[in-house]
Scaffold this motif. Structure first.
Motif, PDB file in Angstrom:
ATOM      1  N   ARG A  57      38.161  57.521 -23.420  1.00  0.00           N
ATOM      2  CA  ARG A  57      38.982  56.967 -22.362  1.00  0.00           C
ATOM      3  C   ARG A  57      38.230  55.904 -21.589  1.00  0.00           C
ATOM      4  O   ARG A  57      37.037  55.970 -21.422  1.00  0.00           O
ATOM      5  CB  ARG A  57      39.389  58.066 -21.387  1.00  0.00           C
ATOM      6  N   LEU A  92      37.170  54.528 -18.278  1.00  0.00           N
ATOM      7  CA  LEU A  92      37.032  54.977 -16.910  1.00  0.00           C
ATOM      8  C   LEU A  92      36.701  53.810 -16.012  1.00  0.00           C
ATOM      9  O   LEU A  92      35.842  53.009 -16.314  1.00  0.00           O
ATOM     10  CB  LEU A  92      35.923  56.027 -16.796  1.00  0.00           C
ATOM     11  N   CYS A 109      33.991  62.285 -12.577  1.00  0.00           N
ATOM     12  CA  CYS A 109      35.230  61.604 -12.995  1.00  0.00           C
ATOM     13  C   CYS A 109      36.152  62.545 -13.763  1.00  0.00           C
ATOM     14  O   CYS A 109      37.367  62.538 -13.568  1.00  0.00           O
ATOM     15  CB  CYS A 109      34.882  60.387 -13.854  1.00  0.00           C
ATOM     16  N   ALA A 110      35.575  63.349 -14.663  1.00  0.00           N
ATOM     17  CA  ALA A 110      36.388  64.277 -15.453  1.00  0.00           C
ATOM     18  C   ALA A 110      37.051  65.322 -14.564  1.00  0.00           C
ATOM     19  O   ALA A 110      38.178  65.762 -14.841  1.00  0.00           O
ATOM     20  CB  ALA A 110      35.529  64.945 -16.516  1.00  0.00           C
ATOM     21  N   TYR A 117      38.141  64.928 -11.418  1.00  0.00           N
ATOM     22  CA  TYR A 117      39.302  64.334 -10.761  1.00  0.00           C
ATOM     23  C   TYR A 117      40.410  64.006 -11.759  1.00  0.00           C
ATOM     24  O   TYR A 117      41.594  64.120 -11.437  1.00  0.00           O
ATOM     25  CB  TYR A 117      38.868  63.090  -9.992  1.00  0.00           C
ATOM     26  N   THR A 118      40.051  63.618 -12.965  1.00  0.00           N
ATOM     27  CA  THR A 118      41.067  63.377 -13.988  1.00  0.00           C
ATOM     28  C   THR A 118      41.859  64.643 -14.258  1.00  0.00           C
ATOM     29  O   THR A 118      43.097  64.629 -14.307  1.00  0.00           O
ATOM     30  CB  THR A 118      40.407  62.889 -15.289  1.00  0.00           C
ATOM     31  N   CYS A 119      41.160  65.748 -14.441  1.00  0.00           N
ATOM     32  CA  CYS A 119      41.817  67.023 -14.729  1.00  0.00           C
ATOM     33  C   CYS A 119      42.717  67.457 -13.576  1.00  0.00           C
ATOM     34  O   CYS A 119      43.885  67.800 -13.787  1.00  0.00           O
ATOM     35  CB  CYS A 119      40.746  68.084 -15.015  1.00  0.00           C
ATOM     36  N   ALA A 160      45.774  65.021 -12.934  1.00  0.00           N
ATOM     37  CA  ALA A 160      46.752  65.122 -14.020  1.00  0.00           C
ATOM     38  C   ALA A 160      47.538  66.420 -13.926  1.00  0.00           C
ATOM     39  O   ALA A 160      48.765  66.441 -14.131  1.00  0.00           O
ATOM     40  CB  ALA A 160      46.046  65.025 -15.369  1.00  0.00           C
ATOM     41  N   PHE A 218      43.231  62.143  -5.459  1.00  0.00           N
ATOM     42  CA  PHE A 218      42.905  60.812  -5.963  1.00  0.00           C
ATOM     43  C   PHE A 218      42.172  60.003  -4.890  1.00  0.00           C
ATOM     44  O   PHE A 218      41.216  59.270  -5.189  1.00  0.00           O
ATOM     45  CB  PHE A 218      44.180  60.092  -6.391  1.00  0.00           C
ATOM     46  N   ALA A 249      39.612  59.026 -11.752  1.00  0.00           N
ATOM     47  CA  ALA A 249      40.339  59.450 -12.941  1.00  0.00           C
ATOM     48  C   ALA A 249      40.580  58.259 -13.852  1.00  0.00           C
ATOM     49  O   ALA A 249      40.430  57.103 -13.464  1.00  0.00           O
ATOM     50  CB  ALA A 249      41.671  60.078 -12.521  1.00  0.00           C
ATOM     51  N   ASP A 250      40.972  58.529 -15.094  1.00  0.00           N
ATOM     52  CA  ASP A 250      41.147  57.447 -16.052  1.00  0.00           C
ATOM     53  C   ASP A 250      42.452  56.691 -15.804  1.00  0.00           C
ATOM     54  O   ASP A 250      43.269  57.070 -14.957  1.00  0.00           O
ATOM     55  CB  ASP A 250      41.066  57.961 -17.497  1.00  0.00           C
ATOM     56  N   THR A 267      45.905  58.574 -16.176  1.00  0.00           N
ATOM     57  CA  THR A 267      46.219  59.454 -15.052  1.00  0.00           C
ATOM     58  C   THR A 267      46.632  58.656 -13.826  1.00  0.00           C
ATOM     59  O   THR A 267      47.569  59.028 -13.112  1.00  0.00           O
ATOM     60  CB  THR A 267      45.000  60.330 -14.731  1.00  0.00           C
TER      61      THR A 267
END
Length: 497
Positions: free
Chosen positions: A12, A14, A270-271, A273-275, A278, A293, A303-304, A307
């Motif tokens: 992904r 980022l 980062c992972a 906040y992505t999780c 989402a 966010f 997040a990516d 998301t």
């Protein structure tokens, strides 16, 4: 640090200022912005890249090699490595590790290793080599690295191959290698190795199975679960719809994030906040997703893109248009060097016209009843047909590109928003709507329509097979132009449907 770079490589994109490097002197420490170097690389300005890095080669040689490789210039990074006196394994890892994130370049890793036979290697180098083989041709292609006697296979090497077998959905083969590593070679798994198993179970198993692996990691192996471990647990909870439990884990991490970050422990990344974002979006908990966010942006961990797009679209559809605009404007302010390419599309998704929307981030949300996707177009058509809908102040019909520029400047000078109309095929009629509030509490902003129907020239370069069309050319006009015929008279805004 090098091991983390190997196993955190993600497909992904980022938006983050933290660059995953290998060894000391990572690209994040380079005085030159990595975003600036990436922009130069995209423009093909290689001489400017060399000039930007030249003053820092003596003091940041590892970072310079990593930066060149990270922006997709491994050949120049390899050439730079060849000029360094007494290079270390950190230099070699800085060249190779970024390629794991680029599928089209990962096959270069064995070639680059062969090109620098005299540069020292360490366990991280072997792990990168194995990971590259696994990504390019599958885990089986890296088994020969585990079978050699000198040097003996390292923990990083085993972990790379085990991780790849899990990703190929071959858990039995991965567990067989795990037992071989522990029982036959006497290698004690570290936190990264345990996290490989946790990550797999997070994607395929139950929450209880993930919790058991974390318990075994803590109690049996005597290792402290890190942020990767907690991310795996939260992904499992999100996958099974246990969002409240996931939020409890996240809040514990967030509560201790300041001290954890100082100690290099389980601070959200980062992972994380992505999780979380989402999962909240999927549950329709838009206000909570917006809050999380915001925390991510504030901590410069984000997040990516996918998301972020889901969040902005969801806020808009939930009637929180102002919150959606705040999200995008916050990204633009916090990451100005990286807010380009697909990230710029978020501005259009949020309904932001440009820099003049900066003042729109304050105040309360413009709450509206959420519209379903199946009725949005019909609702817009009814709104346009209503006599209360604000009409354009002017409809301008330029016949040259210079006139378009003049009209836009004139409208801006007189405080008018510009709406462009070309083919007239927008079923929602957005070219006749003001998408911005006036800013003075008096409804929508006054606007003008620039109708470019007269700009419909079509030119075809037969030798190169490349057509060039102007903004007003419809599909029918393009076909006529491709046949070498003159375009028909333009249809004005007054009688074109």
């Amino acid at each position: 640090m090098a091991t983390a770079a190997v196993f955190s490589a993600s497909a992904r994109r980022l938006l983050s200022t933290v660059a995953g490097g290998a060894g000391a002197g990572s690209a994040a420490e380079l005085p030159v912005s990595i975003g600036h170097l990436r922009s130069l690389a995209r423009a093909g300005r290689l001489a400017d890249i060399d000039a930007a890095l030249a003053p820092h080669l003596a003091s940041h040689s590892v970072a310079a090699v990593s930066a060149l490789s990270s922006v997709g210039l491994p050949d120049r990074a390899s050439a730079l490595l060849a000029t360094i006196r007494n290079p270390t394994a950190a230099h070699l890892n800085a060249l190779l590790a970024p390629l794991l994130r680029r599928h089209r370049l990962v096959g270069l890793v064995p070639t680059l290793l062969a090109a620098h036979p005299s540069v020292p290697r360490d366990d991280a180098t072997e792990g990168i080599h194995a990971k590259a083989l696994c990504i390019a041709t599958g885990a089986d292609s890296a088994l020969h690295l585990l079978q050699r006697e000198s040097p003996p296979p390292s923990l990083q090497l085993f972990t790379s191959v085990i991780d790849s077998y899990y990703k190929q959905r071959k858990p039995h083969r991965a567990e067989q290698l795990w037992r071989e590593m522990v029982e036959d070679h006497g290698i004690v798994p570290d936190a990264a190795a345990h996290n490989v198993r946790i990550t797999y179970k997070a994607a395929t198993g139950t929450v209880e199975e993930v919790k058991e692996l974390i318990r075994a990691m803590r109690e049996d192996a005597g290792l402290q679960p890190d942020i990767v471990s907690h991310n795996g647990l939260m992904r499992a909870m999100a996958r099974h719809g246990r969002v409240d439990e996931m939020m409890e884990v996240y809040k514990r991490l967030e509560k201790g994030s300041a001290s954890a970050a100082a100690e290099g422990k389980s601070a959200p990344d980062c992972a994380t906040y992505t999780c979380v974002v989402a999962a909240l979006c999927k549950a329709g908990r838009w206000s909570e997703a917006d809050d999380v966010f915001y925390e991510a942006v504030k901590r410069r961990k984000l997040a990516d893109l996918g998301t972020a797009r889901v969040l902005v679209r969801g806020l808009k559809e939930a009637g929180k248009g102002r919150a959606a605009r705040r999200v995008v404007i916050g990204l633009r302010k916090k990451f100005p060097d990286r807010f380009d390419g697909p990230w710029k599309d978020l501005e259009e998704l949020a309904g932001i016209a440009g820099e003049d929307e900066e003042g729109d981030v304050e105040g309360e949300d413009d709450e509206q009843p959420p519209a379903t996707t199946t009725t949005t177009a019909a609702a817009n058509l009814v709104q346009i047909a209503s006599p209360r809908t604000l009409r354009p102040v002017l409809v301008l019909t330029p016949v040259t590109a210079d006139e378009v520029r003049a009209y836009v400047v004139c409208c801006r000078d007189h405080g008018l928003t510009v709406r462009a109309r070309s083919g007239g095929h927008d079923y929602e009629g957005l070219s006749y709507c003001s998408l911005r509030p006036s800013g003075n509490g008096e409804g929508a902003a006054r606007f003008a329509v620039v109708d470019v129907a007269a700009l419909q020239a079509v030119r075809v370069d037969a030798a190169r097979g490349v057509p060039r069309t102007k903004a007003g050319a419809t599909r029918a006009v393009c076909r006529i132009g491709a046949a070498g015929l003159p375009p028909p008279p333009p249809v004005s805004s007054g009688n074109r449907s």
